[in-house]
Design a protein around this motif. Structure first.
Motif, PDB file in Angstrom:
ATOM      1  N   PHE A 161       0.840  -1.193   0.000  1.00  0.00           N
ATOM      2  CA  PHE A 161       0.000   0.000   0.000  1.00  0.00           C
ATOM      3  C   PHE A 161       0.879   1.248   0.000  1.00  0.00           C
ATOM      4  O   PHE A 161       1.915   1.289   0.660  1.00  0.00           O
ATOM      5  CB  PHE A 161      -0.893   0.037   1.247  1.00  0.00           C
ATOM      6  CG  PHE A 161      -1.939  -1.030   1.283  1.00  0.00           C
ATOM      7  CD1 PHE A 161      -3.170  -0.837   0.661  1.00  0.00           C
ATOM      8  CD2 PHE A 161      -1.716  -2.232   1.928  1.00  0.00           C
ATOM      9  CE1 PHE A 161      -4.151  -1.818   0.699  1.00  0.00           C
ATOM     10  CE2 PHE A 161      -2.689  -3.229   1.971  1.00  0.00           C
ATOM     11  CZ  PHE A 161      -3.904  -3.014   1.347  1.00  0.00           C
ATOM     12  N   HIS A 162       0.434   2.260  -0.758  1.00  0.00           N
ATOM     13  CA  HIS A 162       1.100   3.558  -0.762  1.00  0.00           C
ATOM     14  C   HIS A 162       0.051   4.635  -0.529  1.00  0.00           C
ATOM     15  O   HIS A 162      -1.092   4.511  -0.992  1.00  0.00           O
ATOM     16  CB  HIS A 162       1.805   3.819  -2.097  1.00  0.00           C
ATOM     17  CG  HIS A 162       2.816   2.785  -2.470  1.00  0.00           C
ATOM     18  ND1 HIS A 162       4.037   2.673  -1.821  1.00  0.00           N
ATOM     19  CD2 HIS A 162       2.799   1.813  -3.421  1.00  0.00           C
ATOM     20  CE1 HIS A 162       4.724   1.674  -2.359  1.00  0.00           C
ATOM     21  NE2 HIS A 162       3.991   1.136  -3.325  1.00  0.00           N
ATOM     22  N   GLU A 163       0.423   5.684   0.159  1.00  0.00           N
ATOM     23  CA  GLU A 163      -0.491   6.795   0.353  1.00  0.00           C
ATOM     24  C   GLU A 163      -0.964   7.311  -1.011  1.00  0.00           C
ATOM     25  O   GLU A 163      -0.178   7.448  -1.937  1.00  0.00           O
ATOM     26  CB  GLU A 163       0.185   7.919   1.138  1.00  0.00           C
ATOM     27  CG  GLU A 163       0.423   7.562   2.592  1.00  0.00           C
ATOM     28  CD  GLU A 163       0.999   8.712   3.394  1.00  0.00           C
ATOM     29  OE1 GLU A 163       1.049   9.842   2.856  1.00  0.00           O
ATOM     30  OE2 GLU A 163       1.407   8.482   4.547  1.00  0.00           O
ATOM     31  N   GLY A 164      -2.252   7.560  -1.123  1.00  0.00           N
ATOM     32  CA  GLY A 164      -2.818   8.029  -2.380  1.00  0.00           C
ATOM     33  C   GLY A 164      -3.332   6.937  -3.281  1.00  0.00           C
ATOM     34  O   GLY A 164      -4.039   7.221  -4.255  1.00  0.00           O
ATOM     35  N   ASP A 165      -2.996   5.666  -3.005  1.00  0.00           N
ATOM     36  CA  ASP A 165      -3.572   4.568  -3.791  1.00  0.00           C
ATOM     37  C   ASP A 165      -5.087   4.567  -3.634  1.00  0.00           C
ATOM     38  O   ASP A 165      -5.615   4.870  -2.549  1.00  0.00           O
ATOM     39  CB  ASP A 165      -3.046   3.214  -3.303  1.00  0.00           C
ATOM     40  CG  ASP A 165      -1.628   2.914  -3.747  1.00  0.00           C
ATOM     41  OD1 ASP A 165      -1.111   3.638  -4.620  1.00  0.00           O
ATOM     42  OD2 ASP A 165      -1.040   1.954  -3.214  1.00  0.00           O
ATOM     43  N   LEU A 166      -5.775   4.228  -4.710  1.00  0.00           N
ATOM     44  CA  LEU A 166      -7.219   4.033  -4.619  1.00  0.00           C
ATOM     45  C   LEU A 166      -7.460   2.617  -4.106  1.00  0.00           C
ATOM     46  O   LEU A 166      -6.986   1.645  -4.697  1.00  0.00           O
ATOM     47  CB  LEU A 166      -7.864   4.214  -5.986  1.00  0.00           C
ATOM     48  CG  LEU A 166      -9.393   4.200  -5.980  1.00  0.00           C
ATOM     49  CD1 LEU A 166      -9.954   5.387  -5.223  1.00  0.00           C
ATOM     50  CD2 LEU A 166      -9.948   4.209  -7.383  1.00  0.00           C
ATOM     51  N   VAL A 167      -8.163   2.491  -2.998  1.00  0.00           N
ATOM     52  CA  VAL A 167      -8.363   1.184  -2.390  1.00  0.00           C
ATOM     53  C   VAL A 167      -9.844   0.918  -2.189  1.00  0.00           C
ATOM     54  O   VAL A 167     -10.677   1.815  -2.196  1.00  0.00           O
ATOM     55  CB  VAL A 167      -7.609   1.052  -1.051  1.00  0.00           C
ATOM     56  CG1 VAL A 167      -6.127   1.302  -1.233  1.00  0.00           C
ATOM     57  CG2 VAL A 167      -8.190   1.983  -0.003  1.00  0.00           C
ATOM     58  N   ARG A 168     -10.129  -0.352  -1.996  1.00  0.00           N
ATOM     59  CA  ARG A 168     -11.499  -0.801  -1.740  1.00  0.00           C
ATOM     60  C   ARG A 168     -11.522  -1.584  -0.442  1.00  0.00           C
ATOM     61  O   ARG A 168     -10.726  -2.488  -0.224  1.00  0.00           O
ATOM     62  CB  ARG A 168     -11.989  -1.682  -2.892  1.00  0.00           C
ATOM     63  CG  ARG A 168     -13.383  -2.278  -2.681  1.00  0.00           C
ATOM     64  CD  ARG A 168     -13.345  -3.590  -1.891  1.00  0.00           C
ATOM     65  NE  ARG A 168     -12.954  -4.729  -2.686  1.00  0.00           N
ATOM     66  CZ  ARG A 168     -12.272  -5.755  -2.217  1.00  0.00           C
ATOM     67  NH1 ARG A 168     -11.835  -5.784  -0.963  1.00  0.00           N
ATOM     68  NH2 ARG A 168     -11.972  -6.779  -2.995  1.00  0.00           N
ATOM     69  N   TYR A 169     -12.444  -1.210   0.447  1.00  0.00           N
ATOM     70  CA  TYR A 169     -12.713  -1.982   1.665  1.00  0.00           C
ATOM     71  C   TYR A 169     -14.076  -2.629   1.529  1.00  0.00           C
ATOM     72  O   TYR A 169     -15.043  -1.997   1.106  1.00  0.00           O
ATOM     73  CB  TYR A 169     -12.721  -1.072   2.891  1.00  0.00           C
ATOM     74  CG  TYR A 169     -13.363  -1.723   4.108  1.00  0.00           C
ATOM     75  CD1 TYR A 169     -12.602  -2.443   5.024  1.00  0.00           C
ATOM     76  CD2 TYR A 169     -14.738  -1.638   4.322  1.00  0.00           C
ATOM     77  CE1 TYR A 169     -13.201  -3.059   6.114  1.00  0.00           C
ATOM     78  CE2 TYR A 169     -15.339  -2.253   5.409  1.00  0.00           C
ATOM     79  CZ  TYR A 169     -14.571  -2.958   6.299  1.00  0.00           C
ATOM     80  OH  TYR A 169     -15.162  -3.572   7.367  1.00  0.00           O
ATOM     81  N   THR A 170     -14.166  -3.904   1.902  1.00  0.00           N
ATOM     82  CA  THR A 170     -15.466  -4.556   2.034  1.00  0.00           C
ATOM     83  C   THR A 170     -15.471  -5.355   3.336  1.00  0.00           C
ATOM     84  O   THR A 170     -14.428  -5.846   3.784  1.00  0.00           O
ATOM     85  CB  THR A 170     -15.771  -5.546   0.881  1.00  0.00           C
ATOM     86  OG1 THR A 170     -14.754  -6.553   0.823  1.00  0.00           O
ATOM     87  CG2 THR A 170     -15.845  -4.827  -0.446  1.00  0.00           C
ATOM     88  N   PRO A 171     -16.644  -5.478   3.960  1.00  0.00           N
ATOM     89  CA  PRO A 171     -16.725  -6.380   5.121  1.00  0.00           C
ATOM     90  C   PRO A 171     -16.477  -7.799   4.649  1.00  0.00           C
ATOM     91  O   PRO A 171     -16.799  -8.151   3.511  1.00  0.00           O
ATOM     92  CB  PRO A 171     -18.155  -6.187   5.624  1.00  0.00           C
ATOM     93  CG  PRO A 171     -18.917  -5.669   4.445  1.00  0.00           C
ATOM     94  CD  PRO A 171     -17.936  -4.871   3.625  1.00  0.00           C
ATOM     95  N   ARG A 172     -15.875  -8.602   5.507  1.00  0.00           N
ATOM     96  CA  ARG A 172     -15.585  -9.990   5.138  1.00  0.00           C
ATOM     97  C   ARG A 172     -16.889 -10.782   5.122  1.00  0.00           C
ATOM     98  O   ARG A 172     -17.666 -10.739   6.067  1.00  0.00           O
ATOM     99  CB  ARG A 172     -14.612 -10.604   6.137  1.00  0.00           C
ATOM    100  CG  ARG A 172     -13.999 -11.912   5.673  1.00  0.00           C
ATOM    101  CD  ARG A 172     -12.901 -12.321   6.636  1.00  0.00           C
ATOM    102  NE  ARG A 172     -11.845 -11.322   6.665  1.00  0.00           N
ATOM    103  CZ  ARG A 172     -10.886 -11.229   5.752  1.00  0.00           C
ATOM    104  NH1 ARG A 172     -10.851 -12.074   4.732  1.00  0.00           N
ATOM    105  NH2 ARG A 172      -9.959 -10.305   5.840  1.00  0.00           N
ATOM    106  N   LEU A 173     -17.120 -11.488   4.022  1.00  0.00           N
ATOM    107  CA  LEU A 173     -18.362 -12.241   3.890  1.00  0.00           C
ATOM    108  C   LEU A 173     -18.372 -13.430   4.825  1.00  0.00           C
ATOM    109  O   LEU A 173     -17.342 -14.077   5.060  1.00  0.00           O
ATOM    110  CB  LEU A 173     -18.543 -12.713   2.445  1.00  0.00           C
ATOM    111  CG  LEU A 173     -18.659 -11.603   1.400  1.00  0.00           C
ATOM    112  CD1 LEU A 173     -18.783 -12.206   0.006  1.00  0.00           C
ATOM    113  CD2 LEU A 173     -19.843 -10.697   1.699  1.00  0.00           C
ATOM    114  N   ALA A 174     -19.531 -13.735   5.361  1.00  0.00           N
ATOM    115  CA  ALA A 174     -19.677 -14.876   6.272  1.00  0.00           C
ATOM    116  C   ALA A 174     -19.229 -16.155   5.588  1.00  0.00           C
ATOM    117  O   ALA A 174     -19.534 -16.406   4.429  1.00  0.00           O
ATOM    118  CB  ALA A 174     -21.124 -14.997   6.723  1.00  0.00           C
TER     119      ALA A 174
END
Length: 209
Positions: free
Chosen positions: A117-130
């Motif tokens: 990871f680098h500052e400024g990267d476009l990232v995606r967070y999702t909750p972990r699926l059951a």
């Protein structure tokens, strides 16, 4: 260079969480959260999709204060082992909207170590699926109550990749954009496909009779 769905919008975000100080009262705000509660006031992972530019990764010292805040309130279920919390988790800070509303989101240290990871990267967070495995070691059920899945969509310099996406917080079930403060649908917001993360076309307006 893009990495599959690894990219997001071309706007530079800057969120500076200063004054990280220990909160000894259970009802106090999480350390460093001057706007809202950074998505942390719950004994569960943040429940929505986030697409945003990475602000920064929380330091070990700040994570110690965060752990102590959580153990005094909403995270009483965590083990009484600060070193284990630090060894198994990382916290990334993402701005949730154009006002800079910060979200502090957990991911497993093992996944963090594998990714770059680098500052400024476009990232995606999702909750972990059951039902999905959690890579946090012998006690996955404990830390899976905090962490989700974060991956890079686009590198900071890859504006062509980022142009495909829109930043914001979106409901996991249907991709409707929500206000991160109220978690209600955002007036004038968009809808994304929860899998591809790409914006859906706006519904056609009914013709005037």
């Amino acid at each position: 260079m893009s990495h599959g769905f690894r990219g997001v919008s071309g706007r530079a975000w800057a969120v500076f969480l200063t004054g990280l100080c220990a909160a000894s009262v259970a009802g106090a705000s999480p350390p460093g959260c001057k706007v809202g509660d950074c998505g942390l006031r719950q004994a569960a992972p943040f429940a929505h999709i986030v697409v945003a530019r990475l602000s920064h990764v929380v330091t070990d010292d700040a994570m110690r204060r965060l752990y102590r805040w959580g153990k005094a309130g909403v995270w009483k279920h965590l083990p009484d082992d600060e070193a284990d919390y630090l060894a198994r988790n990382r916290v990334l800070v993402l701005p949730a909207d154009d006002k800079g509303t910060p979200l502090m989101l957990h991911m497993s240290h093992e996944e963090y170590r594998r990714l770059v990871f680098h500052e400024g990267d476009l990232v995606r967070y999702t909750p972990r699926l059951a039902g999905l495995p959690h890579p946090s070691g012998p006690a996955p059920s404990i830390y899976s109550t905090l962490s989700g899945c974060i991956m890079v969509l686009c590198r900071a310099e890859d504006s062509a990749c980022a142009a495909h996406y829109r930043t914001g917080v979106f409901r996991h079930a249907d991709g409707v954009q929500i206000d991160p403060r109220t978690q209600q649908p955002l007036p004038g917001g968009i809808t994304i496909d929860p899998l591809s993360l790409l914006p859906k076309p706006a519904p056609a307006k009914a013709p005037n009779n």
